[in-house]
Design an enzyme around this catalytic site. Sequence first.
Site, PDB file in Angstrom:
ATOM      1  N   THR A 282     -15.008  -9.008 -40.638  1.00 24.40           N
ATOM      2  CA  THR A 282     -15.715  -9.490 -41.806  1.00 24.40           C
ATOM      3  C   THR A 282     -16.385 -10.853 -41.621  1.00 24.40           C
ATOM      4  OG1 THR A 282     -14.340  -8.111 -43.007  1.00 24.40           O
ATOM      5  CG2 THR A 282     -15.714  -9.580 -44.219  1.00 24.40           C
TER       6      THR A 282
ATOM      7  N   TYR B  93      -4.654  -5.308 -32.951  1.00 23.33           N
ATOM      8  CA  TYR B  93      -5.856  -4.612 -33.818  1.00 23.33           C
ATOM      9  C   TYR B  93      -6.263  -3.153 -33.176  1.00 23.33           C
ATOM     10  CZ  TYR B  93      -9.792  -3.815 -37.106  1.00 23.33           C
ATOM     11  OH  TYR B  93     -10.274  -3.383 -38.339  1.00 23.33           O
TER      12      TYR B  93
ATOM     13  N   LYS C 241      -2.343  -3.783 -36.668  1.00 21.37           N
ATOM     14  CA  LYS C 241      -3.440  -3.474 -37.677  1.00 21.37           C
ATOM     15  C   LYS C 241      -4.120  -2.196 -37.311  1.00 21.37           C
ATOM     16  CE  LYS C 241      -7.718  -4.937 -40.126  1.00 21.37           C
ATOM     17  NZ  LYS C 241      -8.819  -5.942 -40.277  1.00 21.37           N
TER      18      LYS C 241
END
Length: 330
Positions: free
Chosen positions: A77, A164, A189
């Site tokens: 993000t 991730y 994640k």
Amino acid sequence: MIDTYTDGAGRTASAEQRTERVATVTRRLRDGMSAAVLSFPLTPFDADGGLDPDGFRSHVREQIAAGPGALFPCCGTGEFFSLAEPEYETLVSIAVEESDGALPVVAATGYGWAQAARFAAIAERAGVDALLLMPPYLVEAPQAGLVEHVRRVAATTELPIIVYQRTQVKITASSVPALAAIPNVIGLKDGHCDLDRLQRLRLAAPPEWLFFNGAATAEMQARQYASIGVPAYSSAVHAFAPEISRAFFRAFQDDDHARVDELLSEFYVPLVELRDQGVGYAVSLVKAAARLRGAKVGPVRAPLADPAPEHLDVLDALLTKGLDLVGATR
């Protein structure tokens, strides 16, 4: 002979001190994940695409004031993929300064393992608590290669690492023991939303490992993830409407199913339907929503592009509706 390690900031620590640091950060992150959503701040740019450090400082202060469980600057993000190393250093340093130890700061690192090591060293010097290891650039790789990639990055830093998995990175349960054997790898994640696979990973992992839901709009899958023992999640909505994000988290934690359904049907589902109308909207739509609320975060950087005008109109109305649902104002 005493096992020692010199970190990216030039500090020397014993193996015992490193182990204790990893355990402490893991505990702090677990506590934060159980108490609130995880914040992934935006990276403000000016009209010419230059970094806006003052805008980032202001945005991070607002994010921290909203009470997240941890702060994840310079991640997806935050447009990590478009940041030069000096810009990254500026941003993670600001995040550490503003958090001032009040909550964990986890910065992204990624690309190939050599580049990831450079970003990790910068983050370590800045004083971040841990790293989120983004998927390696472009290439699809076998499980042995993915494990070796993580091992090589981890060997260059004292910082705890959360792996991730999304896009081309799909860890298998058979690879978990090898990852768990790396002393500073502390969790995963997940961005795939494959709950069968994730359940297998969680059962294969040591009990102290951290898992959290990293779907693009994670509230949509929060119930499903919680059903397999992964209730923690990151919230893109927190970056522009922490009031809505907090309201959903409270309802979710309290098993207030009627309130969860209301927020999903009236806000989150329309948001996802809008997000799916544009490529890259998982980031650019979030940034546009923050601008609609007056945040000085600027445009996205290429190769992303800002949302189409007609989509901004829909977003504006949806934002007003969502804030009304939780009794907040623009």
